[in-house]
Design a protein around this motif. Structure first.
Motif, PDB file in Angstrom:
ATOM      1  N   ALA A  35      -2.612   3.785   9.974  1.00 26.45           N
ATOM      2  CA  ALA A  35      -3.804   3.600   9.257  1.00 26.45           C
ATOM      3  C   ALA A  35      -3.711   5.028   8.840  1.00 26.45           C
ATOM      4  O   ALA A  35      -5.052   4.895   7.989  1.00 26.45           O
ATOM      5  CB  ALA A  35      -4.532   3.792  11.105  1.00 26.45           C
ATOM      6  N   VAL A  36      -3.243   5.785   9.310  1.00 29.13           N
ATOM      7  CA  VAL A  36      -3.087   7.145   8.907  1.00 29.13           C
ATOM      8  C   VAL A  36      -3.002   7.893   7.517  1.00 29.13           C
ATOM      9  O   VAL A  36      -3.311   7.814   6.576  1.00 29.13           O
ATOM     10  CB  VAL A  36      -2.773   8.376   9.922  1.00 29.13           C
ATOM     11  CG1 VAL A  36      -2.530   9.652   8.773  1.00 29.13           C
ATOM     12  CG2 VAL A  36      -3.044   8.665  11.118  1.00 29.13           C
ATOM     13  N   GLN A  37      -1.865   6.749   7.166  1.00 32.73           N
ATOM     14  CA  GLN A  37      -0.841   6.474   5.644  1.00 32.73           C
ATOM     15  C   GLN A  37      -2.032   5.812   5.206  1.00 32.73           C
ATOM     16  O   GLN A  37      -2.488   6.525   3.667  1.00 32.73           O
ATOM     17  CB  GLN A  37       0.287   5.840   6.054  1.00 32.73           C
ATOM     18  CG  GLN A  37       1.183   5.758   4.606  1.00 32.73           C
ATOM     19  CD  GLN A  37       1.487   4.298   4.113  1.00 32.73           C
ATOM     20  OE1 GLN A  37       1.482   3.268   5.101  1.00 32.73           O
ATOM     21  NE2 GLN A  37       3.239   4.850   3.658  1.00 32.73           N
ATOM     22  N   ALA A  38      -3.138   5.035   5.624  1.00 30.25           N
ATOM     23  CA  ALA A  38      -3.624   4.567   4.670  1.00 30.25           C
ATOM     24  C   ALA A  38      -4.682   5.292   4.059  1.00 30.25           C
ATOM     25  O   ALA A  38      -4.999   5.292   3.417  1.00 30.25           O
ATOM     26  CB  ALA A  38      -4.335   3.053   5.464  1.00 30.25           C
ATOM     27  N   THR A  39      -5.164   6.400   5.261  1.00 35.04           N
ATOM     28  CA  THR A  39      -6.142   7.209   4.655  1.00 35.04           C
ATOM     29  C   THR A  39      -5.286   8.335   3.704  1.00 35.04           C
ATOM     30  O   THR A  39      -6.305   8.263   2.615  1.00 35.04           O
ATOM     31  CB  THR A  39      -6.438   7.854   5.679  1.00 35.04           C
ATOM     32  OG1 THR A  39      -6.525   7.244   6.984  1.00 35.04           O
ATOM     33  CG2 THR A  39      -7.741   9.285   5.585  1.00 35.04           C
ATOM     34  N   ILE A  40      -4.703   8.299   3.701  1.00 31.65           N
ATOM     35  CA  ILE A  40      -3.905   9.286   2.604  1.00 31.65           C
ATOM     36  C   ILE A  40      -3.079   8.701   1.955  1.00 31.65           C
ATOM     37  O   ILE A  40      -3.165   9.865   0.592  1.00 31.65           O
ATOM     38  CB  ILE A  40      -2.834  10.908   3.357  1.00 31.65           C
ATOM     39  CG1 ILE A  40      -2.929  12.097   2.759  1.00 31.65           C
ATOM     40  CG2 ILE A  40      -1.933   9.864   3.606  1.00 31.65           C
ATOM     41  CD1 ILE A  40      -2.165  13.343   3.340  1.00 31.65           C
ATOM     42  N   ARG A  41      -2.873   7.815   1.168  1.00 22.72           N
ATOM     43  CA  ARG A  41      -1.692   7.402   0.087  1.00 22.72           C
ATOM     44  C   ARG A  41      -2.509   7.321  -0.454  1.00 22.72           C
ATOM     45  O   ARG A  41      -1.942   7.549  -2.227  1.00 22.72           O
ATOM     46  CB  ARG A  41      -1.459   6.133   0.420  1.00 22.72           C
ATOM     47  CG  ARG A  41      -1.859   5.424   0.844  1.00 22.72           C
ATOM     48  CD  ARG A  41      -1.245   3.960   1.075  1.00 22.72           C
ATOM     49  NE  ARG A  41      -0.210   3.240   0.533  1.00 22.72           N
ATOM     50  CZ  ARG A  41       0.482   2.786   0.754  1.00 22.72           C
ATOM     51  NH1 ARG A  41       0.441   2.163   2.738  1.00 22.72           N
ATOM     52  NH2 ARG A  41       1.546   2.277   0.370  1.00 22.72           N
ATOM     53  N   SER A  42      -4.074   7.799  -0.403  1.00 23.70           N
ATOM     54  CA  SER A  42      -4.499   7.246  -2.380  1.00 23.70           C
ATOM     55  C   SER A  42      -4.462   8.344  -2.962  1.00 23.70           C
ATOM     56  O   SER A  42      -5.323   8.136  -4.119  1.00 23.70           O
ATOM     57  CB  SER A  42      -5.876   6.654  -2.150  1.00 23.70           C
ATOM     58  OG  SER A  42      -6.212   7.607  -1.347  1.00 23.70           O
ATOM     59  N   THR A  43      -4.090   9.379  -1.843  1.00 26.96           N
ATOM     60  CA  THR A  43      -4.141  10.983  -3.418  1.00 26.96           C
ATOM     61  C   THR A  43      -2.610  11.229  -3.601  1.00 26.96           C
ATOM     62  O   THR A  43      -2.891  12.580  -4.018  1.00 26.96           O
ATOM     63  CB  THR A  43      -5.110  12.112  -1.754  1.00 26.96           C
ATOM     64  OG1 THR A  43      -3.516  12.225  -0.939  1.00 26.96           O
ATOM     65  CG2 THR A  43      -5.916  11.692  -1.255  1.00 26.96           C
ATOM     66  N   LEU A  44      -1.966  10.718  -3.319  1.00 30.56           N
ATOM     67  CA  LEU A  44      -0.839  11.212  -4.184  1.00 30.56           C
ATOM     68  C   LEU A  44      -0.526  10.872  -5.439  1.00 30.56           C
ATOM     69  O   LEU A  44      -1.561   9.889  -6.084  1.00 30.56           O
ATOM     70  CB  LEU A  44      -0.080   9.985  -3.592  1.00 30.56           C
ATOM     71  CG  LEU A  44       2.069  10.205  -3.917  1.00 30.56           C
ATOM     72  CD1 LEU A  44       1.916  11.612  -3.195  1.00 30.56           C
ATOM     73  CD2 LEU A  44       2.342   9.470  -3.711  1.00 30.56           C
ATOM     74  N   GLY A  45       0.536  12.171  -6.266  1.00 34.55           N
ATOM     75  CA  GLY A  45       0.412  11.709  -7.662  1.00 34.55           C
ATOM     76  C   GLY A  45      -0.677  12.483  -8.408  1.00 34.55           C
ATOM     77  O   GLY A  45      -2.062  12.957  -8.115  1.00 34.55           O
ATOM     78  N   PRO A  46      -0.374  12.490 -10.047  1.00 28.69           N
ATOM     79  CA  PRO A  46      -1.151  13.046 -11.072  1.00 28.69           C
ATOM     80  C   PRO A  46      -2.720  11.714 -11.248  1.00 28.69           C
ATOM     81  O   PRO A  46      -4.071  12.914 -11.238  1.00 28.69           O
ATOM     82  CB  PRO A  46       0.125  12.503 -12.087  1.00 28.69           C
ATOM     83  CG  PRO A  46       0.877  12.424 -12.079  1.00 28.69           C
ATOM     84  CD  PRO A  46       0.827  11.888 -10.288  1.00 28.69           C
ATOM     85  N   TYR A  47      -2.923  11.068 -10.911  1.00 26.89           N
ATOM     86  CA  TYR A  47      -4.347  10.307 -10.637  1.00 26.89           C
ATOM     87  C   TYR A  47      -4.756   9.699  -9.155  1.00 26.89           C
ATOM     88  O   TYR A  47      -5.359   9.175  -8.782  1.00 26.89           O
ATOM     89  CB  TYR A  47      -3.430   9.052 -11.544  1.00 26.89           C
ATOM     90  CG  TYR A  47      -3.599   9.644 -13.461  1.00 26.89           C
ATOM     91  CD1 TYR A  47      -3.967   9.238 -13.887  1.00 26.89           C
ATOM     92  CD2 TYR A  47      -2.255   9.647 -13.277  1.00 26.89           C
ATOM     93  CE1 TYR A  47      -4.493   9.700 -15.747  1.00 26.89           C
ATOM     94  CE2 TYR A  47      -2.273   9.691 -14.386  1.00 26.89           C
ATOM     95  CZ  TYR A  47      -3.083   9.675 -15.600  1.00 26.89           C
ATOM     96  OH  TYR A  47      -3.164   9.766 -16.803  1.00 26.89           O
TER      97      TYR A  47
END
Length: 557
Positions: A35-47
């Motif tokens: 659940a924590v990973q799902a919150t933060i994964r959308s911030t990864l990378g240049p886009y």
């Protein structure tokens, strides 16, 4: 002793204790981490997107820095808090890759969740993960490219640009990479203490108005009457730094002086004035033109120095004063009576300048400059705060790159190469249960390029298939190409990262996964947090009043 054939019930834990254990507990912990990973994964990378976090006081933070997000998320699940710890350790050790380490740890747990559900011993899984982690780290060290030869400054700029590519300031990366590399190279190259890089934030103006000061700059401190009459610019001034208060104070702690004659009282007042005048005269006689102190410099001293063309500033923040000492060669004095010439510092130019709505004191051309200051400009306060976080990541990357001169390609290239290697190794050399654990770990590594594609809106399945083919052919630096929505040799495209980032991320993620797997029982005592009533036999509600203080109508004891 006989109990009539029945086994007695033994109560060990306090009533109200929540006790959960076994395989279900491990799966529950894994689900919390996902659940924590799902919150933060959308911030990864240049886009990757930014998160808007609002705390209980309504303060807003807009960021995509993994360590900041994990710190601000109010995570209550005890197992999921371990992810906060690994993000913090990655930030302290390397400075970048904080989002990657949380995403990777979550994906490892996701891949091995089915093994837990099938009843595979958690110790077997942990053994497999540790083996896979050691092989992955060795592979990264094997393929890493040494950068000790060639143009060091250019290499550091490329590394800083990659660190900024996922940040708010990536459009201005050329401007800021030069600033970051200059800042780190201005430090003492033996210890590279990044705390000696001062960062000052001033709202207003454009990002391009930000300044790099090869010396020290700090905001004008609180000043008394007479300050405006002081000179605001010097060439080659002598500088004295103090931890002394230059102010007339009333007696403390209700001190009492009994006098019988007015002349005796006047003698006490004169003595006080004489003490402060002696201090100021001693400072003036040193030949110093700039007087700085951690403690207040009152209106009397301010006017005294103004009359003699000396600049003074009291209540200077201790970190700013420390950096002035580092840059100018001064040493902080706790007395005014015995200041030797070697205790004074100097700089080529001292000036007070207006920047935006603030006035700043600049010390430039310092002979012993092992410090510098970055003055950041920008529109909104949250925007400048995010710029500061972005620069911190880039500064840490450059610092680590100077100490560990080996790099790998970013954009998922390194993870795909390690994944291909582990798949191949597991198929040929491992025949036990651990084979499937190593293959699960190899599959988990693919989450980095997949998430990079998802966040950029690319077809992740297509790009990952093409990457697998390229890595089987031996193109070890094939990674995601964000410019052309495809794949490219990221080493040639200058998408570089220190190998330390990848090594530390894998080690921290595996350690966190192993720790979560090894916890198969949680004991939560709800009542331990509740204080017990101080007295027995109190009427309802009286216990709560007794805890807050003596309630109305309660007898004195």
């Amino acid at each position: 002793m006989s109990f009539g054939g029945q086994t007695p019930t033994i109560i060990v834990l306090k009533e109200g204790t929540d006790q959960s254990q076994g395989r279900g507990q491990i799966v529950s912990n894994i689900n919390a981490c996902l659940a924590v990973q799902a919150t933060i994964r959308s911030t990864l990378g240049p886009y990757g997107g930014d998160l808007l976090l609002v705390d209980e006081n309504g303060r807003q933070t807009i960021t995509n820095d993994g360590a900041t997000v994990m710190k601000l998320l109010d995570i209550v699940h005890p197992a999921a808090r371990i992810l906060t710890d690994i993000a913090r350790s990655q930030d302290a050790e390397v400075g970048d890759g904080t989002t990657s380490v949380v995403v990777l740890a979550g994906e490892i747990l996701k891949e091995i969740k089915e093994f837990v559900e099938q009843g595979v011993s958690s110790q077997v899984i942990i053994k497999g993960l540790r083996r896979a982690s050691a092989m992955a780290v060795n592979k990264i060290k094997e393929i890493a490219v040494n950068t000790s030869e060639g143009n060091q400054r250019e290499t550091l700029r490329k590394l800083a640009a990659t660190a900024m590519s996922s940040k708010l300031i990536h459009r201005n990366s050329d401007f800021f990479t030069k600033m970051v590399v200059d800042a780190v190279l201005s430090l003492d190259q033996d210890d590279l203490n990044e705390k000696l890089i001062g960062i000052k934030k001033i709202t207003g103006g454009a990002l391009q108005d930000s300044l790099f000061v090869n010396g020290v700059a700090f905001k004008k401190t609180f000043s008394y009457a007479g300050f405006e009459q002081q000179p605001k610019s010097f060439k080659d001034p002598k500088i004295v730094c103090l931890n002394v208060e230059l102010e007339l104070k009333s007696e403390k702690d209700n001190a009492e002086v009994r006098v019988e004659q007015v002349s005796e009282y006047q003698a006490i007042v004169d003595a006080e004035w004489q003490i402060i005048f002696n201090k100021m005269e001693a400072l003036y006689n040193t030949g110093a033109k700039v007087v700085l102190s951690k403690l207040p410099i009152g209106d009397l001293a301010t006017q005294y120095f103004a009359d003699r063309d000396v600049f003074c500033a009291g209540r200077v923040a201790s970190d700013d004063l420390e950096r002035v000492c580092q840059a100018t060669g001064a040493s902080i004095q706790s007395t005014c009576s015995d200041i030797q010439p070697q205790h004074l510092g100097t700089c080529a130019r001292f000036e007070e300048r207006q920047i935006g709505g603030e006035r700043f004191n600049f010390f430039e051309g310092c002979p012993a400059a092992k410090t510098c200051t970055l003055v950041l400009r920008g529109g909104a306060e949250q925007f400048i705060a995010e710029v500061e976080r972005s620069l911190h990541d880039a500064i840490m990357i450059v610092k680590r790159a100077i100490k560990n001169q080996s790099i790998v390609a970013g954009g998922g290239a390194c993870e795909m190469e390690v994944s291909a290697y582990l798949h191949s190794y597991a198929d040929k050399n491992v025949s036990t249960k651990i084979q499937s654990i190593i293959k699960a770990f190899a599959k988990a590594l693919e989450v980095i390029p997949r998430q990079l594609c998802d966040n950029a809106g690319f077809d992740a399945t297509d790009i990952l298939n093409r990457l697998r083919v390229e890595h089987r052919k031996g193109n070890i630096w094939a990674g995601v190409d964000f410019m052309n929505e495809g794949i490219a040799d990221n080493m040639k495209a200058f998408v570089w990262e220190p190998s330390l980032v990848k090594v530390n991320a894998i080690q921290a993620a595996v350690e966190a996964a192993c720790l979560i797997l090894s916890v198969d029982e949680t004991i939560k005592n709800e009542e331990s947090a509740q204080p017990q009533a101080p007295q027995r036999g109190l009427p309802p509600g009286a216990a709560q009043r007794a805890l807050r203080g003596r309630g109305r109508g309660m007898p004195r004891r």
